[in-house]
Motif scaffolding. Sequence first.
Motif, PDB file in Angstrom:
ATOM      1  N   THR A   5      -2.379   7.436   8.254  1.00 37.30           N
ATOM      2  CA  THR A   5      -1.603   6.765   7.206  1.00 37.30           C
ATOM      3  C   THR A   5      -0.110   6.825   7.454  1.00 37.30           C
ATOM      4  OG1 THR A   5      -1.549   8.793   5.872  1.00 37.30           O
ATOM      5  CG2 THR A   5      -3.370   7.244   5.478  1.00 37.30           C
ATOM      6  N   ALA A  47      -2.754  -1.216  10.278  1.00 32.88           N
ATOM      7  CA  ALA A  47      -1.488  -1.162   9.558  1.00 32.88           C
ATOM      8  C   ALA A  47      -1.329   0.185   8.849  1.00 32.88           C
ATOM      9  CB  ALA A  47      -1.405  -2.299   8.545  1.00 32.88           C
ATOM     10  N   CYS A  48      -0.169   0.807   9.025  1.00 34.03           N
ATOM     11  CA  CYS A  48       0.132   2.086   8.379  1.00 34.03           C
ATOM     12  C   CYS A  48       1.647   2.165   8.182  1.00 34.03           C
ATOM     13  CB  CYS A  48      -0.376   3.257   9.211  1.00 34.03           C
ATOM     14  SG  CYS A  48       0.395   3.367  10.851  1.00 34.03           S
ATOM     15  N   ARG A  49       2.092   3.308   7.707  1.00 37.39           N
ATOM     16  CA  ARG A  49       3.525   3.502   7.491  1.00 37.39           C
ATOM     17  C   ARG A  49       4.112   4.176   8.721  1.00 37.39           C
ATOM     18  NH1 ARG A  49       6.607   6.962   3.132  1.00 37.39           N
ATOM     19  NH2 ARG A  49       4.653   8.107   3.125  1.00 37.39           N
ATOM     20  N   GLY A  66       7.466  -4.203  11.918  1.00 39.33           N
ATOM     21  CA  GLY A  66       7.234  -4.906  10.658  1.00 39.33           C
ATOM     22  C   GLY A  66       6.526  -6.230  10.870  1.00 39.33           C
ATOM     23  N   HIS A  70       3.030  -3.397  10.059  1.00 41.17           N
ATOM     24  CA  HIS A  70       3.266  -2.012   9.638  1.00 41.17           C
ATOM     25  C   HIS A  70       4.375  -1.960   8.586  1.00 41.17           C
ATOM     26  CE1 HIS A  70       0.652  -0.394  12.757  1.00 41.17           C
ATOM     27  NE2 HIS A  70       1.270  -1.163  13.647  1.00 41.17           N
ATOM     28  N   GLU A  71       4.317  -0.935   7.745  1.00 42.35           N
ATOM     29  CA  GLU A  71       5.396  -0.664   6.789  1.00 42.35           C
ATOM     30  C   GLU A  71       6.385   0.286   7.469  1.00 42.35           C
ATOM     31  OE1 GLU A  71       6.201   1.579   2.514  1.00 42.35           O
ATOM     32  OE2 GLU A  71       4.146   1.363   3.299  1.00 42.35           O
ATOM     33  N   THR A  72       7.565  -0.221   7.794  1.00 44.97           N
ATOM     34  CA  THR A  72       8.551   0.572   8.537  1.00 44.97           C
ATOM     35  C   THR A  72       9.600   1.140   7.592  1.00 44.97           C
ATOM     36  OG1 THR A  72       9.819  -1.437   9.012  1.00 44.97           O
ATOM     37  CG2 THR A  72       8.225  -0.729  10.660  1.00 44.97           C
ATOM     38  N   ARG A  73       9.966   2.386   7.826  1.00 40.69           N
ATOM     39  CA  ARG A  73      11.003   3.070   7.046  1.00 40.69           C
ATOM     40  C   ARG A  73      11.950   3.769   8.017  1.00 40.69           C
ATOM     41  NH1 ARG A  73       9.721   4.322   1.649  1.00 40.69           N
ATOM     42  NH2 ARG A  73       8.518   2.594   0.766  1.00 40.69           N
ATOM     43  N   ARG A 110      17.552   0.694   4.728  1.00 39.90           N
ATOM     44  CA  ARG A 110      16.933  -0.617   4.894  1.00 39.90           C
ATOM     45  C   ARG A 110      17.200  -1.147   6.303  1.00 39.90           C
ATOM     46  NH1 ARG A 110      15.609  -4.230   0.840  1.00 39.90           N
ATOM     47  NH2 ARG A 110      15.449  -2.307  -0.369  1.00 39.90           N
TER      48      ARG A 110
END
Length: 343
Positions: A5, A47-49, A66, A70-73, A110
Motif C-alpha cells: 500500500t 496502484a499504490c501510494r 502519477g 499511482h498516488e504520489t506524495r 504538491r
Amino acid sequence: MNAVTLIGIDLGKHCFHLHAQDEKGRMVFRKKVSRSQMLTMLGNFPACRVVMEACAGAHWIARRLGGMGHETRLISPQFVKPFVQGNKNDFADAQAICEAASRPSMRFVRPRTETQQTISALHRVREALVRERTSTTNQIHAFLLEFGIGLPKGAAIIKRLPAVLAEHETQLPPRLIALIERLRAHFKYLDEQIKQVEQELTQQLREDDRGQRLLEIPGIGPITASVLATELGDARQFANARQFAASVGLVPRQYSTGGKPTLLGISKRGDKNLRRLLVQCARALMQRIQKRTDALGQWTRAMLTRRHSNVVACALANKLARIAWAILANGTHYQCRQPVAAG
C-alpha cells in the motif's frame, strides 16, 4: 506476499532504493534499482501510494508515476530526518520516508508542473546573472581603487567608464585599461542576458491570468508576481493565508514554554528568495505610502508611528503574502478597501 500500500523511494542520481510496506506498516520488500528499472517495475505494479523527498528530480518522477495511476506524495527532507532509525543509509532513508508519510499530521509538497519548473529555472538563471553582474561591477571598482581612482556607487558608472579611463589614461597601465574594457563588455553582455530573461518572464506573465491578478496587488511587480504564481501553484494546498505566510518564514518564531508565550523575530523558513522579494515589495510600497488613502495605506502609516520601519516592512510583506494567497485561492481580484470613517 501481502499487498503493498505504500512505497518509499530514496532518490539518487543513478540508483534508487525502494522500501515497500503493507497497510499495517510491515515491510514487504526492499530493492535497489536503476532509474529505468524503477519506472518499468512501478509501471507494472498495482496502484499504490508512492512517497519521496522533495529534492532534485522528484517532481519529474512524481509526474511520471502519477501518469501510471499511482498516488504520489512529496515530503520536505527536514520532516523525514527525525524518523531515520539507527545509522544512516539509503534503505533506512527509504524506510524513514514511509514512516513520515504514515503520520496523519504530515505536510506534503504538491508536485510541480513542467511549466512551473521551467519558470523556476528562468528565475534561478536570472538570479545567477544578477549576482555575476554585481560581482563584475565590484571588480571594476576594486581594480581602479588599487590605482587611486574611486568611483561612485552604483551600476550607472559603467556608462561613464570610457570617459573615466580616458581622463586617467596616463596614470593607468595599458594592460589594466584593456582588462577594465573587457570587464565592461562582460557587464554589458550580462545586462543584455538579464533583460532577455526578464522579457521571457514578462511574456509568460501576460499569458497567465493568475499572474495578471497578482500584479493588481500594491507593490507587487512582474518578477515577484511570476515567482508567486510559480511557488503558490494551487494555493489550496495551504489551508489558509497564515499557513502560506508561515511557509515563507514571515511569521514570528516562537520559543514558548511553561505557559509563557515568547515571540521572536521572523522564522525565515521556506523560500528565502520569495521572502526577500516580498520584503522588497513592501519597502517600495512604504516609500509612497503617504500618497495612499486606502485602508492598506492607513494601516501602514499607523504601524510606522509605533514600530521600526524594518518591523513594518516584514509585517507588510506578511500582509502582501496573505493577499496573494486569497486572490489565487478564491480566484478573485484585488479590492482596494477604503478606511471606515470614525462615527
